[in-house]
Design an enzyme around this catalytic site. Structure first.
Site, PDB file in Angstrom:
ATOM      1  N   TYR A 161       0.868  -1.170   0.000  1.00 25.34           N
ATOM      2  CA  TYR A 161       0.000   0.000   0.000  1.00 25.34           C
ATOM      3  C   TYR A 161       0.909   1.224   0.000  1.00 25.34           C
ATOM      4  O   TYR A 161       2.078   1.141  -0.373  1.00 25.34           O
ATOM      5  CB  TYR A 161      -0.925  -0.096   1.223  1.00 25.34           C
ATOM      6  CG  TYR A 161      -2.052   0.891   1.288  1.00 25.34           C
ATOM      7  CD1 TYR A 161      -2.853   1.164   0.180  1.00 25.34           C
ATOM      8  CD2 TYR A 161      -2.350   1.551   2.478  1.00 25.34           C
ATOM      9  CE1 TYR A 161      -3.899   2.063   0.249  1.00 25.34           C
ATOM     10  CE2 TYR A 161      -3.396   2.449   2.560  1.00 25.34           C
ATOM     11  CZ  TYR A 161      -4.171   2.707   1.450  1.00 25.34           C
ATOM     12  OH  TYR A 161      -5.200   3.613   1.518  1.00 25.34           O
ATOM     13  N   ARG A 214      -6.324  10.747 -10.535  1.00 26.94           N
ATOM     14  CA  ARG A 214      -5.666  11.444  -9.427  1.00 26.94           C
ATOM     15  C   ARG A 214      -5.121  10.400  -8.449  1.00 26.94           C
ATOM     16  O   ARG A 214      -5.635  10.212  -7.357  1.00 26.94           O
ATOM     17  CB  ARG A 214      -6.659  12.371  -8.716  1.00 26.94           C
ATOM     18  CG  ARG A 214      -6.010  13.350  -7.762  1.00 26.94           C
ATOM     19  CD  ARG A 214      -7.007  13.873  -6.746  1.00 26.94           C
ATOM     20  NE  ARG A 214      -7.565  12.802  -5.921  1.00 26.94           N
ATOM     21  CZ  ARG A 214      -6.968  12.303  -4.836  1.00 26.94           C
ATOM     22  NH1 ARG A 214      -5.787  12.738  -4.458  1.00 26.94           N
ATOM     23  NH2 ARG A 214      -7.551  11.348  -4.137  1.00 26.94           N
ATOM     24  N   LYS A 232      -5.877  -1.903  -2.375  1.00 23.86           N
ATOM     25  CA  LYS A 232      -6.975  -1.683  -1.430  1.00 23.86           C
ATOM     26  C   LYS A 232      -7.694  -2.992  -1.119  1.00 23.86           C
ATOM     27  O   LYS A 232      -8.041  -3.268   0.038  1.00 23.86           O
ATOM     28  CB  LYS A 232      -7.977  -0.686  -2.022  1.00 23.86           C
ATOM     29  CG  LYS A 232      -7.470   0.738  -2.141  1.00 23.86           C
ATOM     30  CD  LYS A 232      -7.596   1.495  -0.833  1.00 23.86           C
ATOM     31  CE  LYS A 232      -7.176   2.951  -1.005  1.00 23.86           C
ATOM     32  NZ  LYS A 232      -7.299   3.737   0.212  1.00 23.86           N
ATOM     33  N   GLU A 304     -12.134   5.212  -5.944  1.00 27.79           N
ATOM     34  CA  GLU A 304     -10.773   5.532  -5.516  1.00 27.79           C
ATOM     35  C   GLU A 304     -10.079   6.441  -6.523  1.00 27.79           C
ATOM     36  O   GLU A 304     -10.061   6.148  -7.724  1.00 27.79           O
ATOM     37  CB  GLU A 304      -9.928   4.255  -5.379  1.00 27.79           C
ATOM     38  CG  GLU A 304     -10.173   3.480  -4.097  1.00 27.79           C
ATOM     39  CD  GLU A 304      -9.630   4.168  -2.856  1.00 27.79           C
ATOM     40  OE1 GLU A 304      -8.782   5.076  -2.986  1.00 27.79           O
ATOM     41  OE2 GLU A 304     -10.064   3.802  -1.758  1.00 27.79           O
ATOM     42  N   ASP A 305      -9.516   7.510  -6.040  1.00 24.84           N
ATOM     43  CA  ASP A 305      -8.604   8.352  -6.804  1.00 24.84           C
ATOM     44  C   ASP A 305      -9.201   8.890  -8.106  1.00 24.84           C
ATOM     45  O   ASP A 305      -8.533   8.933  -9.140  1.00 24.84           O
ATOM     46  CB  ASP A 305      -7.289   7.611  -7.063  1.00 24.84           C
ATOM     47  CG  ASP A 305      -6.488   7.431  -5.775  1.00 24.84           C
ATOM     48  OD1 ASP A 305      -6.912   7.983  -4.751  1.00 24.84           O
ATOM     49  OD2 ASP A 305      -5.454   6.756  -5.789  1.00 24.84           O
ATOM     50  N   ASP A 327     -13.623   6.566  -0.887  1.00 29.50           N
ATOM     51  CA  ASP A 327     -12.615   6.461   0.160  1.00 29.50           C
ATOM     52  C   ASP A 327     -11.857   7.771   0.343  1.00 29.50           C
ATOM     53  O   ASP A 327     -11.476   8.123   1.460  1.00 29.50           O
ATOM     54  CB  ASP A 327     -11.646   5.328  -0.171  1.00 29.50           C
ATOM     55  CG  ASP A 327     -10.727   4.980   0.991  1.00 29.50           C
ATOM     56  OD1 ASP A 327     -11.204   4.989   2.132  1.00 29.50           O
ATOM     57  OD2 ASP A 327      -9.544   4.711   0.755  1.00 29.50           O
ATOM     58  N   ASP A 328     -11.629   8.510  -0.733  1.00 28.29           N
ATOM     59  CA  ASP A 328     -10.879   9.765  -0.643  1.00 28.29           C
ATOM     60  C   ASP A 328     -11.680  10.840   0.085  1.00 28.29           C
ATOM     61  O   ASP A 328     -11.106  11.669   0.798  1.00 28.29           O
ATOM     62  CB  ASP A 328     -10.505  10.259  -2.040  1.00 28.29           C
ATOM     63  CG  ASP A 328      -9.727   9.214  -2.815  1.00 28.29           C
ATOM     64  OD1 ASP A 328      -8.659   8.809  -2.345  1.00 28.29           O
ATOM     65  OD2 ASP A 328     -10.214   8.769  -3.877  1.00 28.29           O
ATOM     66  N   ASN A 469      -0.139  11.757   0.491  1.00 29.61           N
ATOM     67  CA  ASN A 469       0.623  10.560   0.112  1.00 29.61           C
ATOM     68  C   ASN A 469       1.158  10.706  -1.310  1.00 29.61           C
ATOM     69  O   ASN A 469       0.582  11.433  -2.116  1.00 29.61           O
ATOM     70  CB  ASN A 469      -0.280   9.323   0.181  1.00 29.61           C
ATOM     71  CG  ASN A 469      -0.601   8.929   1.607  1.00 29.61           C
ATOM     72  OD1 ASN A 469       0.273   8.905   2.452  1.00 29.61           O
ATOM     73  ND2 ASN A 469      -1.859   8.630   1.864  1.00 29.61           N
ATOM     74  N   ASN A 513      -4.126   6.531   8.397  1.00 29.60           N
ATOM     75  CA  ASN A 513      -4.201   5.701   7.205  1.00 29.60           C
ATOM     76  C   ASN A 513      -5.635   5.208   7.014  1.00 29.60           C
ATOM     77  O   ASN A 513      -6.247   4.665   7.941  1.00 29.60           O
ATOM     78  CB  ASN A 513      -3.250   4.505   7.385  1.00 29.60           C
ATOM     79  CG  ASN A 513      -3.004   3.749   6.099  1.00 29.60           C
ATOM     80  OD1 ASN A 513      -3.912   3.527   5.318  1.00 29.60           O
ATOM     81  ND2 ASN A 513      -1.764   3.344   5.884  1.00 29.60           N
TER      82      ASN A 513
END
Length: 613
Positions: A161, A214, A232, A304-305, A327-328, A469, A513
């Site tokens: 991760y 992203r 993930k 995600e992202d 999640d972001d 991150n 995290n």
């Protein structure tokens, strides 16, 4: 009977699925037609077995049908990552499953295999080498991979991760070996349901999906963002106990605006500029509809992202019709809120007594800010609009203030308060006088010495959270935060930092995290059969995580519990989330279990080897 006759022992091996039975029936039929002989004297290659599928007689340019016979024994069993045990197959299993001679004679325990691989991993000095070794292990021995990850979570989490997964995504085209999920590109428009049906598992419970625009703080990595869903979901299993076969990583490939990737001969995605507008929206809508049609109402879809402009819109559009979680926005918010709730034991006061300043006003920043405001409302009963006034955000143009409202994106507007414009972060710190400074900018080194010293001059114990991150993008390091604050800062980061000694005291940095939250949250959603995600479930997850921080942890300066207890933590979070789903009437698995913690633990996947009959 001739010794070349096909023995009934081999014909009666257990087979799986209709295609396998058809293949064995074909073999039996051809054998009978050949007088019981496996060798066809007319067409066999020298010393070989009958060319049942016509591969040997076909020319190199002539296509052949790729028939396979998937029998859970012999060489095939050793190549099946879900069932392979390597040198841990027992003597009895080697006899029963036709493994004699295919393995060296020694039999190793799973524990000894684990020790051997950890020894090998520690020899690698380059983190990416460790990442590749772990991915190789996952592809050949699934249970050993998860046993290794669970038993060594604090050492291996940074490998599978963040931060190593960021580098892996950047170089994904070069290190690509075999697909680990589904790639859905613009080429599949109109056929996404068919693509989903190509995935071998039918009982999918969690999908993690990205469009790669992203990735962490690294920007647009296009199709190579697949490392994020894969990583993930590894954590969903290792930390949350969701079985691997229920997890599906997906990358939506609509192109990339990353010129370096477009010119990279090893890039694995579409070589075109990123699709936008209606074309993008139609593809995503087809995807969401196909997922629901193929896997049902209760499959959890985790975004995600995605870039800000798509992330907020997708969450708003589908949260009322699908079981979705970003999640972001939501996961990051939940884990940061947990840290803040725990830190109150060190800072004193209630959440409403503090002032918050964010560097970064994207998905993470605004998501965290909103959840803090919601928790304040829950605690005080005050309107959320009133609570928002205690939370200030700085973006690339400076402090978000009311005079900028006309030019702000919609998700920033609630945070535009009355104040004169301020362009620099350090000036914003001096003007707002926050007790908590949170970095979600994705840009490293923004918490300069001047900024940290300003926080320390205002607060006896400044809470500094450098959350961006990977490690290279962190707003400051643990060493900088402790040194510049003269050892008074309470520090947490997104990526891990080693303990640091200052003035004779050892400080252990906390890691905010998302892996603390989403695995347990997902397990709670699954085991309750929740059909929607509600904000109260996120608040509950934060409170459950904060409750796991003990006095012993506080003495070390920690505001998060150690990852070594993560399965216990996840079970507690899952139980609280499930209880909230039942309370809100969103759960469909009835009746509600009496002891939800025990039930969560009983639902968790165990990576210990199974014995084979």
């Amino acid at each position: 009977m001739p010794n070349t006759m096909l023995s009934f022992k081999h014909l009666l091996r257990p087979v799986l699925g209709g295609e396998e039975r058809k293949s064995w029936c074909l073999l039996l039929l051809r054998t009978m037609m050949n007088g019981g002989n496996l060798v066809d004297n007319d067409s066999a290659v020298a010393g070989g077995v009958e060319d049942m599928y016509g591969e040997d007689i076909a020319t190199m340019g002539q296509p052949v049908t790729p028939w396979t016979v998937s029998v859970a024994s012999g060489y095939t069993l050793m190549r099946d990552p879900r069932h392979n045990k390597g040198l841990a197959f027992t003597e009895r299993e080697r006899d029963a499953h036709y493994l004699r001679g295919l393995l060296p004679p020694i039999v190793l325990s799973q524990e000894l295999q684990e020790k051997r691989i950890m020894h090998m991993l520690r020899q690698y000095k380059v983190p990416l080498q460790r990442y590749m070794a772990m991915m190789d292990l996952q592809e050949r021995n699934e249970r050993l991979f998860y046993k290794l990850l669970i038993d060594n979570v604090e050492e291996l989490l940074p490998v599978v991760y963040t931060p190593t997964v960021g580098e892996a995504c950047q170089k994904y085209g070069s290190i690509f070996r075999r697909p680990q999920g589904l790639y859905i590109s613009l080429k599949e428009k109109g056929k996404i349901l068919e693509v989903l049906k190509n995935w071998p598992e039918r009982s999918v419970q969690v999908i993690v999906v990205t469009d790669g625009e992203r990735i962490l703080g690294l920007g647009d990595l296009g199709c190579q963002g697949m490392g994020i869903p894969v990583g993930k979901l590894s954590l969903y299993t290792a930390l949350g106990g969701v079985r691997p076969s229920a997890c599906l990583p997906i990358t939506i490939d609509v192109g990339t605006n990353n010129e370096k990737l477009l010119n990279d001969e090893f890039y694995i995605g579409l070589r075109q500029r990123r699709a936008t507008g209606q074309e993008y929206a139609e593809l995503l809508h087809e995807f969401m509809s196909a997922v629901k049609q193929n896997y049902g109402e209760k499959v959890l879809i985790q975004f995600e992202d995605f870039a800000n402009h798509n992330a907020f819109e997708l969450l708003a559009r589908y949260s009322s019709s699908h079981l979705v979680f970003n999640d972001d926005i939501q996961g990051t918010a939940s884990v940061v809120l947990a840290g803040l709730l725990a830190a109150l034991k060190l800072l004193g006061g209630t959440l409403a007594d503090h002032r918050f300043l964010f560097l970064g006003a994207g998905e993470a920043g605004t998501g965290i800010a909103e959840l803090i405001a919601l928790e304040m409302s829950k605690q005080t009963g005050n309107p959320i609009e009133e609570n928002r006034k205690k939370i200030w955000l700085v973006d690339s143009k400076g402090l978000i203030v009311d005079s900028r409202k006309h030019s702000l994106q919609h998700f920033k507007k609630p945070w535009a308060h009355e104040h004169e414009p301020v362009s620099k972060l350090v000036d914003a710190v001096k003007a707002i006088k926050p007790t908590v400074l949170i970095g979600t900018s994705g840009v490293g080194k923004q918490f300069t010495r001047e900024v940290v010293e300003a926080m320390a001059s205002i607060n006896e114990k400044p809470l500094i959270m450098a959350l961006s991150n990977p490690t290279s993008q962190a707003e400051c390091t643990a060493e900088e935060a402790y040194t510049w604050s003269e050892g008074r800062a309470i520090f947490a980061s997104g990526s891990p930092f080693d303990p640091f000694e200052y003035d004779g005291k050892v400080f252990v940095p906390g890691q905010a995290n998302n892996a603390y939250i989403f695995p347990g949250f997902g397990l709670g959603v699954i085991m309750s059969g929740a059909i929607r995600v509600h904000d109260d479930m996120l608040l509950t997850a934060s409170e459950a995580l904060a409750a796991q921080v003990t006095e012993e942890h506080f003495k070390k300066g920690l505001i998060y519990p150690p990852f070594s207890d993560i399965r216990k933590i996840s079970a507690n979070i899952a139980a609280k989330v499930a209880a909230k789903a039942y309370e809100l009437g969103l759960a469909s698995h009835l009746p509600q279990p009496e002891d939800l913690v025990k039930y969560a633990e009983s639902c968790m996947y165990s990576p210990v080897y199974r014995s084979y009959r």
